[in-house]
Design a protein around this motif. Sequence first.
Motif, short mmCIF file in Angstrom:
data_model
loop_
_atom_site.label_atom_id
_atom_site.label_comp_id
_atom_site.label_asym_id
_atom_site.label_seq_id
_atom_site.Cartn_x
_atom_site.Cartn_y
_atom_site.Cartn_z
N GLY A 87 0.99 -1.41 0.07
CA GLY A 87 0.02 0.02 0.05
C GLY A 87 0.96 1.19 0.26
O GLY A 87 0.82 2.21 -0.14
N VAL A 88 1.68 1.08 0.25
CA VAL A 88 2.79 2.17 0.98
C VAL A 88 3.49 2.18 -0.71
O VAL A 88 3.80 3.63 -0.78
N ALA A 89 3.97 1.59 -1.08
CA ALA A 89 4.71 1.58 -2.30
C ALA A 89 3.82 2.06 -3.37
O ALA A 89 3.20 2.93 -4.69
N GLY A 90 2.03 1.95 -3.60
CA GLY A 90 0.58 2.42 -4.16
C GLY A 90 1.09 3.95 -3.75
O GLY A 90 1.03 4.87 -4.92
N ALA A 94 2.23 7.65 -6.04
CA ALA A 94 0.94 8.34 -6.99
C ALA A 94 1.36 9.46 -7.01
O ALA A 94 1.29 10.44 -7.63
N ALA A 95 2.23 9.68 -5.70
CA ALA A 95 2.77 10.72 -4.95
C ALA A 95 4.05 11.34 -5.87
O ALA A 95 4.02 12.37 -6.74
N LEU A 178 4.59 2.47 -10.17
CA LEU A 178 4.40 1.25 -9.51
C LEU A 178 5.25 -0.11 -8.86
O LEU A 178 5.67 -1.03 -8.20
N ARG A 179 5.61 -0.19 -10.60
CA ARG A 179 5.78 -1.84 -10.68
C ARG A 179 7.69 -2.01 -9.79
O ARG A 179 8.14 -2.24 -9.51
N ASP A 180 7.87 -0.23 -10.30
CA ASP A 180 10.15 -0.04 -9.74
C ASP A 180 9.31 -0.40 -7.89
O ASP A 180 9.96 -1.25 -7.35
N ARG A 181 8.52 0.39 -8.04
CA ARG A 181 8.27 0.52 -5.96
C ARG A 181 8.26 -0.99 -5.59
O ARG A 181 8.66 -1.19 -4.05
N VAL A 182 6.98 -2.21 -5.66
CA VAL A 182 6.72 -3.27 -5.13
C VAL A 182 8.33 -3.88 -5.68
O VAL A 182 8.37 -5.03 -4.71
#
Length: 249
Positions: A87-90, A94-95, A178-182
């Motif tokens: 959820g944090v990654a999302g 987004a930010a 998001l892909r990167d963050r996940v």
Amino acid sequence: MPVDPAIPLRAWGGELHWFHELDSTNRYALDAAASGAPAWFVVAADHQTAGRGRLGRVWQAPSGSSLLASVLLRPTGVEPARRPVLGVAGALAAAEAVEATTGVVAALKWPNDLVVGERKLGGVLAEARGDALVIGVGVNVEWSEVPPELEGIATACNLEGGRPVQRRALLAELLVRLRDRVDDLDRTLRDHRYRLATLGRRVRVERADGDLIGRAVDVDHFAQLLVEVESGCVVEVAAGDVVHLRDAR
Ligand code: BTN
């Protein structure tokens, strides 16, 4: 099922379904997950008739005014207790996407609100079913004005950035990030700290089992907020609403 050709589909390697109207993109993505849809299945809508917010709230937005999208993940390599980091990654994706496409710098308020000052620009609702996790993102994109009842409470990208914003471009940017963050949750948590306006603040946390007042000192490996209370104890908070308080030094 309408697929929007304007988004470069291969950019994040999933499939996109964009509807004019749905009850809730999260509900749709969770049902799609139960029917076997693959990871990175994405659903978006111009309008939701039963949009869901955190803690059982509703999420409402005039048609065409917001980015309303849900991304299906199947995070089998992530231990269940660590799923809140997705959820944090999302929220972080987004930010970052808002900043890249609109120039508006949105901070985060724990757990996953996008804020400009104290005004809410967007939010994230992560919902799980079985091994599927749906990350639902709502961002206020194009408002003609702030409704009087939301004055000082909410804002939108166009009002902050002063330029028109394409929801599809914002979604494309968000998905790539998001892909990167996940892919790297430790780095995601590290970078999250720089955007998290909650850190270091005196806060009131409104929880199901009562309010807590103290100073937000950190976010742990599981995305829990660590709050130091007056006695000096540090309390782990997994869920709740945070209110940033004025400092009483
Ligand atoms: C919050 O309460 O701050 C989270 C709001 C999340 C809203 C989004 S809009 C797209 C997706 N579909 C839903 O029904 N909810 C999320």
